[in-house]
Structure formats: C-alpha cells, structure tokens
Scaffold this motif. Sequence first.
Motif, PDB file in Angstrom:
ATOM      1  N   ALA A   1      53.015  11.916  23.934  1.00 28.97           N
ATOM      2  CA  ALA A   1      53.933  10.985  24.530  1.00 28.97           C
ATOM      3  C   ALA A   1      53.330  11.183  26.139  1.00 28.97           C
ATOM      4  O   ALA A   1      53.165  10.074  26.720  1.00 28.97           O
ATOM      5  CB  ALA A   1      55.340  11.213  24.594  1.00 28.97           C
ATOM      6  N   GLN A   2      53.139  12.211  26.490  1.00 33.38           N
ATOM      7  CA  GLN A   2      52.820  12.469  28.096  1.00 33.38           C
ATOM      8  C   GLN A   2      51.419  11.824  28.285  1.00 33.38           C
ATOM      9  O   GLN A   2      51.161  11.259  29.155  1.00 33.38           O
ATOM     10  CB  GLN A   2      52.807  13.863  28.429  1.00 33.38           C
ATOM     11  N   HIS A   3      50.398  11.950  27.298  1.00 37.75           N
ATOM     12  CA  HIS A   3      49.077  11.423  27.291  1.00 37.75           C
ATOM     13  C   HIS A   3      49.202   9.836  27.254  1.00 37.75           C
ATOM     14  O   HIS A   3      48.569   9.256  28.204  1.00 37.75           O
ATOM     15  CB  HIS A   3      48.222  11.966  26.263  1.00 37.75           C
ATOM     16  N   TYR A   4      50.168   9.217  26.408  1.00 43.56           N
ATOM     17  CA  TYR A   4      50.276   7.800  26.266  1.00 43.56           C
ATOM     18  C   TYR A   4      50.867   7.106  27.604  1.00 43.56           C
ATOM     19  O   TYR A   4      50.842   5.999  27.737  1.00 43.56           O
ATOM     20  CB  TYR A   4      50.878   7.450  25.004  1.00 43.56           C
ATOM     21  N   ASP A   5      51.590   7.804  28.352  1.00 43.98           N
ATOM     22  CA  ASP A   5      52.225   7.362  29.477  1.00 43.98           C
ATOM     23  C   ASP A   5      51.475   6.482  30.413  1.00 43.98           C
ATOM     24  O   ASP A   5      51.947   5.657  30.806  1.00 43.98           O
ATOM     25  CB  ASP A   5      53.204   8.458  30.106  1.00 43.98           C
ATOM     26  N   SER A   6      50.471   7.030  30.661  1.00 39.88           N
ATOM     27  CA  SER A   6      49.418   6.125  31.579  1.00 39.88           C
ATOM     28  C   SER A   6      48.708   5.167  30.828  1.00 39.88           C
ATOM     29  O   SER A   6      48.192   4.202  31.482  1.00 39.88           O
ATOM     30  CB  SER A   6      48.456   7.304  32.144  1.00 39.88           C
ATOM     31  N   ILE A   7      48.663   5.218  29.533  1.00 39.67           N
ATOM     32  CA  ILE A   7      47.867   4.159  28.655  1.00 39.67           C
ATOM     33  C   ILE A   7      48.604   3.089  28.120  1.00 39.67           C
ATOM     34  O   ILE A   7      48.393   1.739  28.407  1.00 39.67           O
ATOM     35  CB  ILE A   7      47.022   4.916  27.490  1.00 39.67           C
ATOM     36  N   ASP A   8      49.860   3.423  27.620  1.00 40.95           N
ATOM     37  CA  ASP A   8      50.284   2.646  26.691  1.00 40.95           C
ATOM     38  C   ASP A   8      52.066   2.995  26.730  1.00 40.95           C
ATOM     39  O   ASP A   8      52.542   4.030  26.034  1.00 40.95           O
ATOM     40  CB  ASP A   8      50.088   2.578  25.103  1.00 40.95           C
ATOM     41  N   ARG A   9      52.677   2.250  27.563  1.00 38.64           N
ATOM     42  CA  ARG A   9      54.167   2.650  27.674  1.00 38.64           C
ATOM     43  C   ARG A   9      55.128   2.504  26.395  1.00 38.64           C
ATOM     44  O   ARG A   9      55.860   3.450  26.225  1.00 38.64           O
ATOM     45  CB  ARG A   9      54.766   1.911  28.833  1.00 38.64           C
ATOM     46  N   LYS A  10      54.714   1.621  25.670  1.00 39.64           N
ATOM     47  CA  LYS A  10      55.487   1.372  24.422  1.00 39.64           C
ATOM     48  C   LYS A  10      55.139   2.494  23.288  1.00 39.64           C
ATOM     49  O   LYS A  10      56.094   3.227  22.987  1.00 39.64           O
ATOM     50  CB  LYS A  10      55.181   0.027  23.705  1.00 39.64           C
ATOM     51  N   ALA A  11      53.917   2.850  23.321  1.00 42.63           N
ATOM     52  CA  ALA A  11      53.589   4.039  22.345  1.00 42.63           C
ATOM     53  C   ALA A  11      54.167   5.567  22.871  1.00 42.63           C
ATOM     54  O   ALA A  11      54.523   6.150  22.333  1.00 42.63           O
ATOM     55  CB  ALA A  11      52.053   3.970  22.441  1.00 42.63           C
ATOM     56  N   ALA A  12      54.231   5.576  24.414  1.00 47.56           N
ATOM     57  CA  ALA A  12      54.861   6.668  24.757  1.00 47.56           C
ATOM     58  C   ALA A  12      56.294   6.904  24.541  1.00 47.56           C
ATOM     59  O   ALA A  12      56.811   8.014  24.030  1.00 47.56           O
ATOM     60  CB  ALA A  12      54.575   6.856  26.346  1.00 47.56           C
ATOM     61  N   ASN A  13      56.957   5.696  24.661  1.00 50.18           N
ATOM     62  CA  ASN A  13      58.341   5.582  24.427  1.00 50.18           C
ATOM     63  C   ASN A  13      58.696   6.064  22.947  1.00 50.18           C
ATOM     64  O   ASN A  13      59.526   6.988  22.599  1.00 50.18           O
ATOM     65  CB  ASN A  13      59.093   4.332  24.790  1.00 50.18           C
ATOM     66  N   ASN A  14      57.742   5.618  22.090  1.00 50.37           N
ATOM     67  CA  ASN A  14      58.151   5.790  20.431  1.00 50.37           C
ATOM     68  C   ASN A  14      57.767   7.253  20.263  1.00 50.37           C
ATOM     69  O   ASN A  14      58.355   7.902  19.633  1.00 50.37           O
ATOM     70  CB  ASN A  14      57.064   4.897  19.711  1.00 50.37           C
ATOM     71  N   CYS A  15      56.807   7.929  21.102  1.00 47.13           N
ATOM     72  CA  CYS A  15      56.420   9.471  20.676  1.00 47.13           C
ATOM     73  C   CYS A  15      57.536  10.328  21.511  1.00 47.13           C
ATOM     74  O   CYS A  15      58.163  11.380  20.825  1.00 47.13           O
ATOM     75  CB  CYS A  15      55.324   9.690  21.366  1.00 47.13           C
TER      76      CYS A  15
END
Length: 104
Positions: free
Chosen positions: A67-81
């Motif tokens: 989730a921390q990694h996705y946060d800068s790339i894809d907010r929706k994916a980060a939220n799901n993680c």
Amino acid sequence: GLPHHTSPTRPRMSVSARAAQFAPFAALTGYEELVKEAVRLTDKKIEIDAYRLAAYCGHSYAMYRIAQHYDSIDRKAANNCYLQAARWGYQPARYECEQRGLTI
C-alpha cells in the motif's frame, strides 16, 4: 519417426482454442487477478515481488508495505491494500484507513 497426423476433414484447432479447453481447471485461484493488475501497471516498475507474494499468502505487514508503495502510483490500489491489511488486523493499516476515511 512418423509424420504428424493431420485430419483431411477437420480444420486444425488454434492454440488459443486448445488452451481454452483447460482454462476451467486452473490450479491457482486469484492468479488471474494478479496478472491483470500487473498488466494494468506495466508502465510502472514495481520491485516488491516478495511483498506481493507474502500479501497473496495473507501477511498483513506485506500488504501494508505494498500500500505504501502504491500510494504514489495508484491511490485506489493503495486504499484497497490498506483496507486488506487492516482487515487482517495490522494496526498501522487501521490507523491509515481512519485517516483516509475508509470503512473497514
């Protein structure tokens, strides 16, 4: 050896049609979703394969790191993680969900 038999009356089956015969017997459930997600992010280099594998096996800390990694790339994916890690009981993920207004 003998030449490969080819039927004179039936057309050859395409490779995709042949593969489709075995699709219902796929051994890895959830694998297709992981592949689709990886394809969706092809332009983003993600170097956390060990974390992804651990998350697939149900490790909440690994999901939190993803989730921390996705946060800068894809907010929706980060939220799901973050949500998944929180559901698995990882306290920092619960806090992050609260900060983002996500319902666990």
